[in-house]
Write an enzyme that holds these catalytic residues in place. Structure first.
Site, mmCIF file in Angstrom:
data_model
loop_
_atom_site.group_PDB
_atom_site.id
_atom_site.type_symbol
_atom_site.label_atom_id
_atom_site.label_comp_id
_atom_site.label_asym_id
_atom_site.label_seq_id
_atom_site.Cartn_x
_atom_site.Cartn_y
_atom_site.Cartn_z
ATOM 1 N N GLY A 40 135.291 -42.671 56.964
ATOM 2 C CA GLY A 40 134.690 -41.775 55.975
ATOM 3 C C GLY A 40 135.746 -41.300 54.990
ATOM 4 O O GLY A 40 136.115 -42.002 54.052
ATOM 5 N N GLY A 41 136.268 -40.096 55.234
ATOM 6 C CA GLY A 41 137.201 -39.437 54.306
ATOM 7 C C GLY A 41 138.323 -40.342 53.806
ATOM 8 O O GLY A 41 138.580 -40.397 52.594
ATOM 9 N N ASN A 83 132.739 -45.648 54.288
ATOM 10 C CA ASN A 83 131.512 -44.933 53.945
ATOM 11 C C ASN A 83 131.867 -43.784 52.998
ATOM 12 O O ASN A 83 132.441 -42.791 53.422
ATOM 13 C CB ASN A 83 130.885 -44.410 55.253
ATOM 14 N N TRP A 84 131.521 -43.957 51.720
ATOM 15 C CA TRP A 84 131.924 -42.949 50.717
ATOM 16 C C TRP A 84 131.025 -41.717 50.737
ATOM 17 O O TRP A 84 131.321 -40.729 50.068
ATOM 18 C CB TRP A 84 131.907 -43.568 49.309
ATOM 19 N N LYS A 85 129.928 -41.790 51.426
ATOM 20 C CA LYS A 85 128.975 -40.666 51.516
ATOM 21 C C LYS A 85 128.558 -40.189 50.111
ATOM 22 O O LYS A 85 128.570 -40.980 49.178
ATOM 23 C CB LYS A 85 129.554 -39.530 52.362
ATOM 24 N N HIS A 101 123.405 -43.064 60.804
ATOM 25 C CA HIS A 101 124.609 -42.228 60.713
ATOM 26 C C HIS A 101 124.272 -40.803 61.168
ATOM 27 O O HIS A 101 123.169 -40.309 60.913
ATOM 28 C CB HIS A 101 125.140 -42.225 59.271
ATOM 29 N N GLY A 106 134.958 -36.180 60.492
ATOM 30 C CA GLY A 106 135.499 -35.217 59.529
ATOM 31 C C GLY A 106 136.224 -34.036 60.144
ATOM 32 O O GLY A 106 136.499 -33.046 59.470
ATOM 33 N N SER A 159 137.214 -39.632 61.990
ATOM 34 C CA SER A 159 138.593 -39.204 61.741
ATOM 35 C C SER A 159 139.621 -40.324 61.843
ATOM 36 O O SER A 159 140.742 -40.122 62.315
ATOM 37 C CB SER A 159 138.973 -38.044 62.684
ATOM 38 N N GLU A 212 130.215 -43.463 66.796
ATOM 39 C CA GLU A 212 130.816 -42.352 66.064
ATOM 40 C C GLU A 212 130.464 -41.039 66.758
ATOM 41 O O GLU A 212 129.361 -40.511 66.560
ATOM 42 C CB GLU A 212 130.277 -42.306 64.628
HETATM 43 P P1 PGA Z 1 135.370 -39.528 58.800
HETATM 44 O O1 PGA Z 1 133.843 -40.010 58.746
HETATM 45 O O2 PGA Z 1 136.231 -40.751 58.831
HETATM 46 O O3 PGA Z 1 135.557 -38.701 57.562
HETATM 47 O O4 PGA Z 1 135.526 -38.734 60.049
HETATM 48 C C1 PGA Z 1 133.420 -41.129 59.470
HETATM 49 C C2 PGA Z 1 131.959 -41.405 59.202
HETATM 50 O O5 PGA Z 1 131.203 -40.451 58.987
HETATM 51 O O6 PGA Z 1 131.535 -42.565 59.183
#
Ligand code: PGA
Length: 252
Positions: free
Chosen positions: A236-237, A9-11, A96, A177, A215, A171
């Protein structure tokens, strides 16, 4: 053994140039590695079309981070499920925590989004999870049960008839994050609970896939995936870096 799912998920990150490059780098790595998993990226919506036209690797699936809860019509700024279908999207994220907690999307609107996606035969990754406060108050199971029930209230028939179109992603909001992740014991308990809750709502007729997100890194992915009933990861990240994303795919 059923396919594991690795989703990135690149947000709201990157530019046209970096997004196209990232998708190309991932496609290139997929060509070199023979992963058996389903690998999905969720770039910013605006960059989906250039990504589609620049990379054509059948192994890399594409998804949208959002969809309108309405069909086409006078809804300024929205993007409908039929438009996503038009672009041959495979997946869409719904629920999300950033959309629930920053953009105030509630269960009812999220269920409508899922209905629109079902109508257009797009697959949904539906996120659920408790906040830090709810976690501290030991409300995790209650919150998850309520979120799952709300989703089933409107979409039970769809879910039972097309179970493969829905994937749940657990999640914990406090893990997104932050570098924090639940303990092995917590994950085992929670995944077992989600699995049982789904089975009880579908009379054991559909065992949906369940992902973990929050994370995830190349260092913890292998251990996380040892959790029973965990069918994949939503990242995410670490998904913004092709090497890290591919390293995660390799460890599973
Ligand atoms: P993260 O985000 O891996 O940066 O913690 C996960 C997500 O929001 O799907």
């Amino acid at each position: 053994m059923s396919k594991k799912i690795i989703a990135g998920n690149w947000k709201q990150n990157g530019s046209l140039k970096t997004s196209v490059k990232l998708s190309k780098d991932i496609s290139y790595a997929l060509k070199k590695n023979n992963f058996k998993h389903e690998i999905i990226i969720f770039p910013p919506t605006l960059y989906l079309y250039p990504i589609i036209t620049n990379q054509k690797h059948e192994k890399l699936k594409l998804g949208s981070q959002n969809v309108s809860s309405f069909n086409n019509g006078a809804y300024t700024g929205e993007i409908s499920a039929s438009m996503l279908k038009d672009l041959k999207m495979n997946y869409c994220l719904v629920g999300h925590s950033e959309r629930r907690h920053i953009l105030n999307e509630e269960d009812a609107v999220l269920s409508d989004k899922v209905s629109r996606l079902y109508e257009n035969n797009l697959k949904v990754i539906y996120c659920i999870g408790e906040t830090l406060e709810q976690y501290k108050n030991k409300e995790t199971k209650t919150i998850l049960k309520n979120q799952i029930r709300a989703l089933f209230k409107k979409n039970k028939l769809n879910i039972v008839s097309k179970p493969r179109n829905l994937i749940l992603a657990y999640e914990p909001v406090w893990a997104i994050g932050t570098g924090l992740i639940p303990t092995d014991k917590e994950l085992t308990n929670t995944f077992n609970f989600i699995y049982k809750t789904i089975n009880s709502l579908t009379n054991n007729k559909s065992s949906l896939k369940i992902l973990y997100g929050g994370s995830v890194t190349p260092d913890n992915a292998f251990m996380l995936m040892k959790t029973k009933h965990m069918d994949g990861l939503l990242i995410g990240g670490a998904s913004l870096n092709a090497k890290k994303f591919i390293d995660i795919c390799s460890t599973i």
